[in-house]
Design a protein around this motif. Sequence first.
Motif, PDB file in Angstrom:
ATOM      1  N   HIS A 225      66.464  70.674 -11.122  1.00 39.55           N
ATOM      2  CA  HIS A 225      66.879  71.777 -10.264  1.00 39.55           C
ATOM      3  C   HIS A 225      66.267  71.506  -8.892  1.00 39.55           C
ATOM      4  O   HIS A 225      65.044  71.398  -8.768  1.00 39.55           O
ATOM      5  N   VAL A 226      67.108  71.382  -7.897  1.00 44.69           N
ATOM      6  CA  VAL A 226      66.659  71.117  -6.537  1.00 44.69           C
ATOM      7  C   VAL A 226      66.906  72.377  -5.727  1.00 44.69           C
ATOM      8  O   VAL A 226      68.040  72.852  -5.633  1.00 44.69           O
ATOM      9  N   PHE A 227      65.851  72.911  -5.171  1.00 42.30           N
ATOM     10  CA  PHE A 227      65.947  74.104  -4.338  1.00 42.30           C
ATOM     11  C   PHE A 227      66.001  73.682  -2.880  1.00 42.30           C
ATOM     12  O   PHE A 227      65.224  72.813  -2.450  1.00 42.30           O
ATOM     13  N   VAL A 228      66.927  74.285  -2.136  1.00 39.65           N
ATOM     14  CA  VAL A 228      67.040  74.049  -0.698  1.00 39.65           C
ATOM     15  C   VAL A 228      67.044  75.403  -0.005  1.00 39.65           C
ATOM     16  O   VAL A 228      67.455  76.408  -0.591  1.00 39.65           O
ATOM     17  N   LYS A 229      66.585  75.427   1.214  1.00 44.34           N
ATOM     18  CA  LYS A 229      66.613  76.675   1.969  1.00 44.34           C
ATOM     19  C   LYS A 229      68.064  77.129   2.155  1.00 44.34           C
ATOM     20  O   LYS A 229      68.967  76.309   2.335  1.00 44.34           O
TER      21      LYS A 229
ATOM     22  N   GLY B 216      63.942  82.554   0.488  1.00 45.80           N
ATOM     23  CA  GLY B 216      65.205  81.994   0.945  1.00 45.80           C
ATOM     24  C   GLY B 216      65.620  80.674   0.342  1.00 45.80           C
ATOM     25  O   GLY B 216      66.215  79.850   1.035  1.00 45.80           O
ATOM     26  N   TRP B 217      65.388  80.461  -0.944  1.00 45.16           N
ATOM     27  CA  TRP B 217      65.747  79.202  -1.599  1.00 45.16           C
ATOM     28  C   TRP B 217      66.970  79.385  -2.483  1.00 45.16           C
ATOM     29  O   TRP B 217      67.067  80.339  -3.239  1.00 45.16           O
ATOM     30  N   LYS B 218      67.914  78.451  -2.419  1.00 42.48           N
ATOM     31  CA  LYS B 218      69.062  78.396  -3.310  1.00 42.48           C
ATOM     32  C   LYS B 218      68.837  77.246  -4.290  1.00 42.48           C
ATOM     33  O   LYS B 218      68.278  76.203  -3.927  1.00 42.48           O
ATOM     34  N   ARG B 219      69.280  77.446  -5.525  1.00 44.91           N
ATOM     35  CA  ARG B 219      69.059  76.448  -6.579  1.00 44.91           C
ATOM     36  C   ARG B 219      70.315  75.617  -6.798  1.00 44.91           C
ATOM     37  O   ARG B 219      71.394  76.137  -7.030  1.00 44.91           O
ATOM     38  N   LEU B 220      70.153  74.306  -6.717  1.00 44.39           N
ATOM     39  CA  LEU B 220      71.198  73.350  -7.062  1.00 44.39           C
ATOM     40  C   LEU B 220      70.802  72.741  -8.396  1.00 44.39           C
ATOM     41  O   LEU B 220      69.749  72.109  -8.503  1.00 44.39           O
ATOM     42  N   THR B 221      71.613  72.955  -9.418  1.00 40.55           N
ATOM     43  CA  THR B 221      71.304  72.435 -10.749  1.00 40.55           C
ATOM     44  C   THR B 221      72.233  71.280 -11.062  1.00 40.55           C
ATOM     45  O   THR B 221      73.459  71.408 -10.968  1.00 40.55           O
TER      46      THR B 221
ATOM     47  N   ALA C 132      67.345  64.260   2.720  1.00 41.12           N
ATOM     48  CA  ALA C 132      66.480  64.027   3.885  1.00 41.12           C
ATOM     49  C   ALA C 132      67.272  63.428   5.043  1.00 41.12           C
ATOM     50  O   ALA C 132      66.980  63.711   6.211  1.00 41.12           O
ATOM     51  N   GLU C 133      68.276  62.632   4.725  1.00 40.16           N
ATOM     52  CA  GLU C 133      69.111  62.025   5.773  1.00 40.16           C
ATOM     53  C   GLU C 133      69.850  63.063   6.605  1.00 40.16           C
ATOM     54  O   GLU C 133      70.266  62.778   7.725  1.00 40.16           O
ATOM     55  N   VAL C 134      70.031  64.268   6.056  1.00 39.22           N
ATOM     56  CA  VAL C 134      70.666  65.348   6.813  1.00 39.22           C
ATOM     57  C   VAL C 134      69.659  66.475   7.100  1.00 39.22           C
ATOM     58  O   VAL C 134      70.042  67.627   7.281  1.00 39.22           O
ATOM     59  N   ASP C 135      68.374  66.118   7.101  1.00 41.57           N
ATOM     60  CA  ASP C 135      67.272  67.027   7.457  1.00 41.57           C
ATOM     61  C   ASP C 135      67.162  68.245   6.545  1.00 41.57           C
ATOM     62  O   ASP C 135      66.867  69.356   7.003  1.00 41.57           O
ATOM     63  N   VAL C 136      67.389  68.047   5.244  1.00 42.86           N
ATOM     64  CA  VAL C 136      67.256  69.124   4.273  1.00 42.86           C
ATOM     65  C   VAL C 136      66.016  68.870   3.430  1.00 42.86           C
ATOM     66  O   VAL C 136      65.908  67.843   2.759  1.00 42.86           O
ATOM     67  N   SER C 137      65.087  69.802   3.480  1.00 43.16           N
ATOM     68  CA  SER C 137      63.874  69.740   2.673  1.00 43.16           C
ATOM     69  C   SER C 137      64.164  70.282   1.285  1.00 43.16           C
ATOM     70  O   SER C 137      65.023  71.146   1.114  1.00 43.16           O
ATOM     71  N   VAL C 138      63.442  69.772   0.281  1.00 48.90           N
ATOM     72  CA  VAL C 138      63.689  70.199  -1.094  1.00 48.90           C
ATOM     73  C   VAL C 138      62.401  70.641  -1.780  1.00 48.90           C
ATOM     74  O   VAL C 138      61.304  70.218  -1.426  1.00 48.90           O
ATOM     75  N   PHE C 139      62.580  71.508  -2.761  1.00 53.94           N
ATOM     76  CA  PHE C 139      61.540  71.901  -3.713  1.00 53.94           C
ATOM     77  C   PHE C 139      62.172  71.661  -5.069  1.00 53.94           C
ATOM     78  O   PHE C 139      63.276  72.131  -5.329  1.00 53.94           O
ATOM     79  N   VAL C 140      61.511  70.904  -5.937  1.00 51.42           N
ATOM     80  CA  VAL C 140      62.131  70.448  -7.184  1.00 51.42           C
ATOM     81  C   VAL C 140      61.410  71.002  -8.399  1.00 51.42           C
ATOM     82  O   VAL C 140      60.172  71.014  -8.449  1.00 51.42           O
TER      83      VAL C 140
END
Length: 127
Positions: free
Chosen positions: A103-107, A61-66, A87-95
């Motif tokens: 590329h930052v991946f978010v759920k 369930g990860w979407k990629r932000l490039t 993080a200020e809006v409670d979004v975890s990242v995988f980079v």
Amino acid sequence: MDPAEFLEDGTVSVSEETYAVCRTDGDRPDAFATVREANETTVVVEQGRVDAVAADAVEHGWKRLTFEMELPFELVGFLAAVATALAEVDVSVFVVSSYATDHVFVKERDLSAAVRRLKSLDCEVGD
């Protein structure tokens, strides 16, 4: 160099694909990214292809932000600024970083919050 200068009017694309992050013991030539370490290999694959990966752990369930900009190696704090803002809006990242961009991946469930937050930093984000 100020990371805010790159974020302001910077273009961020949002993947149409949804990805899975898999811990495995082998490479996948069709993976978006492969990270090999001494004790494990991590592959990022389109979620529809996860069944072809012999994985012992999978995060779906990860979407990629490039960040569609060339980021110089001398730029300090770019990912810190992005990760802190999310993080200020409670979004975890995988980079995953490539030679020139990040590329930052978010759920998927956090995508709209991430997009709103990046837009508040004056990024142009493709929905």
